[in-house]
Design an enzyme around this catalytic site. Structure first.
Site, PDB file in Angstrom:
ATOM      1  CG  HIS A 191     -41.617 -14.131 -26.683  1.00  0.00           C
ATOM      2  ND1 HIS A 191     -42.513 -14.408 -25.685  1.00  0.00           N
ATOM      3  CD2 HIS A 191     -42.258 -13.299 -27.544  1.00  0.00           C
ATOM      4  CE1 HIS A 191     -43.651 -13.789 -25.926  1.00  0.00           C
ATOM      5  NE2 HIS A 191     -43.519 -13.109 -27.062  1.00  0.00           N
TER       6      HIS A 191
ATOM      7  CB  SER B 177     -45.464 -10.587 -26.316  1.00  0.00           C
ATOM      8  OG  SER B 177     -46.121 -11.484 -27.173  1.00  0.00           O
TER       9      SER B 177
ATOM     10  CG  ASP C  28     -42.159 -16.296 -22.724  1.00  0.00           C
ATOM     11  OD1 ASP C  28     -41.074 -15.810 -23.085  1.00  0.00           O
ATOM     12  OD2 ASP C  28     -43.233 -16.088 -23.323  1.00  0.00           O
TER      13      ASP C  28
END
Length: 568
Positions: free
Chosen positions: A294, A410, A327
């Site tokens: 992402h 992230s 992910d």
């Protein structure tokens, strides 16, 4: 001059009583004055600035000092007597009469205590003796004479009314014909001649010393307080520790950060519709960097990805491969040398309570270091789902940590005390969501962060680098995601109205049927379809799994070998 009377034309007169003093009215209160002989020293003219009544003032000559040890007798002023002849024919020059003779003139004592010949007339009325006065007589003549006075160094008490003076007694009284405002006292007497005065001087000296001590104490206290408050009388310099070499224990947070930071990078991604910021870390010297899917998703197929190293240098990067189910994504920088790969740990060795450090760029603040512990293991989470078709949903059997993780963290590493990567920071629980785990929740950290275990990340990264795609382990069934009971229920129908159990798949070979409810995977309880997917994805294709299920109220156990499917 045996009788003490002067010869020649020089005349004597009587002094008038001082203003405000009572005059003596009768002979019963007077005693004849004993007079000293006049044969010791020649007289010296005394200064006279004031003439007697009814007589013009005469010029005055300064008083001459006689040699030490010789008596100086001041000369008497010339002129008529100061009183009218009395009817009793009292001799005008001090002879006895029916009344007490008038008081003699009070003359200053010559230098060095030379006695002055007394006169036949008695002293004028004097006030009662009073305590000594420490200060000298002011220039203006006071209406009353103190009981003690000094003249040229002699200090003797004055006789009061009715006192008898001995030939050796001395007195000092101001001269009414003297210069107005002239002080009657001068330097003190020789040592040992005035015990009363000495006592006063000692008392004054003691008071002075006491006052000086108090003043010095006050000044000293003030200076001491100032020094204590400021640390000195010069420029204030605050204490400070000396400079050290910066070495820290390798297992400390500072030691871990110093070891890991050179391998951590910040990614800036921009595409046609959106942009974003995230974190990654170096996998090898060839320039491969692991991050979240992402993070790079906004770039699409034609966007730009820029990598910024901890030293501040930047480089362009290209996408190597990505997988939305895990992910995870891998990018690569070219033309960069001296890269330091970050060592990988083993997430199976992690225990709840182990200390960990998260490194990243929350809100684009590069090289941010936070610390915490492992709060839980094998926490099944799902993230994504923004597309609505479920193609972007990731299933993670995550490590939970309370190390603060925020948007921008992230893709960054979660490292242990040896600075080895044990997880990839991917998701946080947002306080304003309430709908499960959100990627990049904008509310900030509330102490619920989740990381992909590095064992899973390592396998996926290797597949992305080698093939550009990742494989997913599967059991070959379609689950009923609307089932609300406990466990994961196998659906009645599959995609496009096909069978729910794939023909010749791992589940069909193990004997699983439609409607079965799977409750455990390798002894771990399963409560929903998402949890079953997470537990399956935590393994590699080809791994053997033991499952427990219920069928028609009966519990069964089956064993199967996981199959493989290509990711997206």
């Amino acid at each position: 001059m045996d009788d003490g009377k002067p010869t020649g034309p020089q005349a004597k007169w009587w002094s008038r009583p001082a203003e405000g003093r009572p005059s003596r009215s009768g002979p019963e209160n007077r005693k004849p004055e004993t007079r000293a002989p006049e044969s010791q020293a020649p007289e010296t003219q005394a200064p006279e600035n004031q003439a007697p009544e009814n007589q013009a003032p005469e010029s005055r000559e300064p008083e001459s000092q006689a040699p030490e040890g010789r008596e100086v007798q001041p000369s008497l002023p010339s002129g008529p007597p100061l009183h009218e002849p009395d009817e009793y024919s009292t001799p005008p020059y001090g002879g006895p009469g029916p009344w007490a003779p008038a008081p003699p003139v009070q003359r200053p004592t010559p230098a060095h205590g030379t006695p002055v010949p007394p006169q036949t007339a008695p002293l004028p009325p004097q006030p009662s003796p009073q305590p000594p006065h420490p200060a000298p007589v002011p220039p203006q003549a006071a209406p009353e004479q103190p009981p003690y006075a000094t003249a040229h160094g002699a200090g003797v008490p004055l006789a009061g009314p009715g006192e008898q003076r001995s030939p050796s007694s001395q007195w000092v009284q101001y001269d009414p014909w003297g210069a107005p405002g002239q002080p009657l006292t001068q330097a003190g007497p020789p040592a040992g001649t005035e015990p009363g005065k000495r006592k006063n001087r000692r008392g004054g000296a003691f008071a002075g010393v006491l006052l000086l001590t108090l003043v010095a104490s006050g000044i000293g206290g003030g200076v001491g307080a100032y020094i204590e408050r400021t640390g000195g009388l010069t420029t204030v310099e605050l204490p400070q520790a000396s400079h050290d070499n910066g070495d820290r224990a390798p297992e400390s947070v500072a030691g871990i950060a110093a070891s890991a930071l050179p391998s951590v990078v910040t990614l800036h991604v921009s595409g046609t519709a959106e942009s974003g910021t995230g974190t990654g870390f170096v996998l090898d010297a060839r320039g491969h960097i692991l991050t979240n899917n992402h993070v790079v998703a906004p770039a699409g197929s034609s966007g730009d990805i820029t990598v910024t190293f901890s030293s501040g240098e930047t480089a362009a990067a290209e996408l190597v491969g990505k997988d939305s189910g895990y992910d995870l994504a891998v990018v690569r920088v070219k033309g960069v040398s001296g890269l330091k790969p970050l060592p990988l740990g083993n997430s199976d060795n992690v225990r709840v309570g182990d200390p960990v450090v998260a490194i990243g760029a929350p809100f684009d603040l590069s090289n941010t270091v936070t610390s915490g512990i492992i709060s839980a293991k094998q926490r099944p989470i799902t993230a994504g789902g923004e597309k609505g078709d479920g193609s972007d949903i990731s299933y993670v059997d995550a490590l939970q940590t309370d190390a603060p993780i925020n948007p921008g963290n992230s893709g960054g590493p979660l490292v242990d005390t040896q600075a080895h990567v044990i997880g990839i920071n991917s998701a946080i629980r947002a306080a304003d969501s309430g709908k499960g785990t959100e990627r990049g929740g904008q509310s900030g950290s509330i102490g619920l962060g989740f990381a992909i275990p590095i064992n899973q990340g390592k396998r996926v990264a290797e597949e992305l680098i080698n093939t550009g795609r990742a494989t997913h382990p599967v059991i070959g069934v379609t689950l009923d995601m609307k089932y609300t009971g406990d466990g994961a229920k196998v659906g009645e129908k599959g995609p496009e109205d096909g069978p729910a159990v794939t023909k010749d798949g791992p589940a069909a070979k193990a004997g699983i049927r439609s409607g079965d409810v799977i409750t455990e995977v390798r002894g771990q309880r399963v409560h929903s379809g998402e949890e079953l997917i997470v537990k399956i994805r935590a393994h590699r294709p080809g791994d053997r799994l033991e499952l427990r299920l219920t069928r028609g109220g009966k519990e069964l156990s089956v064993t199967l070998t996981l199959g493989s499917a290509s990711g997206t």
